[in-house]
Design an enzyme around this catalytic site. Sequence first.
Site, PDB file in Angstrom:
ATOM      1  N   ASP A  67       0.848  -1.187   0.000  1.00 40.30           N
ATOM      2  CA  ASP A  67       0.000   0.000   0.000  1.00 40.30           C
ATOM      3  C   ASP A  67       0.888   1.242   0.000  1.00 40.30           C
ATOM      4  O   ASP A  67       1.670   1.462   0.929  1.00 40.30           O
ATOM      5  CB  ASP A  67      -0.910  -0.011   1.235  1.00 40.30           C
ATOM      6  CG  ASP A  67      -1.861   1.165   1.260  1.00 40.30           C
ATOM      7  OD1 ASP A  67      -2.615   1.329   0.287  1.00 40.30           O
ATOM      8  OD2 ASP A  67      -1.846   1.921   2.244  1.00 40.30           O
ATOM      9  N   THR A 100      -2.920   5.793  -4.500  1.00 36.02           N
ATOM     10  CA  THR A 100      -1.799   6.555  -3.949  1.00 36.02           C
ATOM     11  C   THR A 100      -0.514   6.291  -4.724  1.00 36.02           C
ATOM     12  O   THR A 100       0.248   7.219  -5.016  1.00 36.02           O
ATOM     13  CB  THR A 100      -1.588   6.207  -2.466  1.00 36.02           C
ATOM     14  OG1 THR A 100      -1.473   4.785  -2.327  1.00 36.02           O
ATOM     15  CG2 THR A 100      -2.757   6.677  -1.630  1.00 36.02           C
ATOM     16  N   THR A 101      -0.260   5.035  -5.064  1.00 43.60           N
ATOM     17  CA  THR A 101       0.951   4.705  -5.815  1.00 43.60           C
ATOM     18  C   THR A 101       0.934   5.345  -7.192  1.00 43.60           C
ATOM     19  O   THR A 101       1.952   5.861  -7.673  1.00 43.60           O
ATOM     20  CB  THR A 101       1.097   3.176  -5.940  1.00 43.60           C
ATOM     21  OG1 THR A 101       1.101   2.591  -4.629  1.00 43.60           O
ATOM     22  CG2 THR A 101       2.393   2.818  -6.650  1.00 43.60           C
ATOM     23  N   ASP A 395      -9.207   0.275   1.538  1.00 43.56           N
ATOM     24  CA  ASP A 395      -9.177   0.899   0.207  1.00 43.56           C
ATOM     25  C   ASP A 395     -10.402   0.500  -0.606  1.00 43.56           C
ATOM     26  O   ASP A 395     -10.991   1.333  -1.308  1.00 43.56           O
ATOM     27  CB  ASP A 395      -7.907   0.487  -0.541  1.00 43.56           C
ATOM     28  CG  ASP A 395      -6.658   1.147   0.019  1.00 43.56           C
ATOM     29  OD1 ASP A 395      -6.806   2.093   0.830  1.00 43.56           O
ATOM     30  OD2 ASP A 395      -5.545   0.722  -0.328  1.00 43.56           O
TER      31      ASP A 395
END
Length: 558
Positions: A67, A100-101, A395
């Site tokens: 994550d 997010t990545t 998520d």
Amino acid sequence: MSQQQRMGGQPMIILGEDSQRMKDRDAQSHNIEAARAVAESVRSTLGPKGMDKMLVSSMGDVTVTNDGVTILQEMDIDNPTASMIVEVAETQEDEAGDGTTTAVSIAGELLKDAEDLLEQDIHPTAIIRGFHLASERAREEIDNVAHEVDPHDADLLKNVAETSMTGKGAELDKEVLAQLVVDAVQAVTVEAETGDTIVDLEYVNVETQTGRTAGESALLNGAVIDKEPAHADMPTDFEEADVLLVDEAIEIEETDADASLQLDSPDQLQQFLDKEEEQIKAKVDAIADAGADVVFCQKGIDDLAEHFLAKEGILATSRVKKTDLGFLKEVTSANIVSELETVTAADLGAADVDYDEDDELFYVEGTGKETHGVTLLLRGSTDHVVDELERGIGDALDVVSQTVSDGRVLPGGGAVEIEVARRVRDYADSVTGREQLAVETFADALELVPRVLAENAGLDSIDTLVDLRAAHDEGDENAGLNVFTGEVVDTSDAGVVEPAHAKQQALSSATEAANLVLKIDDIIAAGDLSTEGEEPEGGAGGGMGGMGGMGGGMGGMM
């Protein structure tokens, strides 16, 4: 006469002795290097075949995850530029719940490509302007590419949840878990008076339990409390129980200041003990007189109080977490009582309460008209498995709720990035000046996502990109990469879909962060600014920390 001549040939020094300064290209290169290091540290986690990172804290706590935001938060980063990129991930997590990545990786790629433009003597403000124009256009094109969906379509929502969980700890049992996520979101979805669909995730509680498989996870109406009865003789099961929530201790009231007693006889000691017992009995009588069947107490319960409660046939448990007590308030419609002397029947809630001796859990299901709330009980074999499972489910809950609220989805597998990049390139032809080069660079940066998806799956990224571009040039807007077969497929038909809001937020956050870094041409620091600095104390574990960690310690994660 120049200033230096007026100073007798000596330059004026206005900074402290230990201060350091970087200007112009040195400052830009330093910032870009730090930001890229952060982005590349999480890039290998992207996609269904992304890898995990093991993070060890200074206290020895181990976290295994892929994550993005968790990785960046756990890393000991104190480089100011790198911290700005970490904020991108945190903003993406807060606003969209996932992606997010992607956001951090695109920010890093924009800065990498911007460095090439800077070397061509293109001014940073022209690059910033071009990136801004391209970002606005990309967001518009996402609106055009997005598919309107029925927020009540359970199959589609399940596909969104599965796409989010793929590649994470929840992947192996993703069908079961995705269904639980969809059911949980639908249980807390309401229609507003304006006609909008609102999902209130505050009423979804997530509890974890080790020793079982993830496939044995369950969704339960009401709350799950990981506690035991305070006394062995207490009843454990109630139907339509009157529930009391207490945030004060059911114990002897202690004085604020230290006090000492001087006793002359055993009778005086007995009188003192009898007085304490009366205090405890008065608290228990207040609970019983209010009609409570079950008591959840946030603080401690005295042994004598446990005995009296058991004699009254009242079930009680102590040291309940504050968050659990707040959730129980929603489930049971009870008030949280701070003074037992004032408790009345009106403060009580209603619920069915059952205690599972095997799992050592209380199941509390509200029975009142105004009760609401569900609990996702996640199970896993070990603490590390459960922790990663909880992150993946968190998520998934966020992206499914975003889909329900927003009502739009996009094809996954890099399809939307390729299509938007193609459209942004076409738009670049209408942009005049040097900004046109920045717009084209923005389009190239978008294609990072399918490239990295291919690389992480062990595929040839160039061949993949060529095939995807060809498919989109032929009009297939949904053409994306199947990382398991290496083929270009219609990802929308394959059930690989993502919420449009998360993608738009990722582009906005990445562009704003890149522009913020590019705008800086001067760094003035009170202390060390070296990117080659000595390794911090604490060995290799500190290598990710200081500003030197950007070039060295974090390099091992790239």
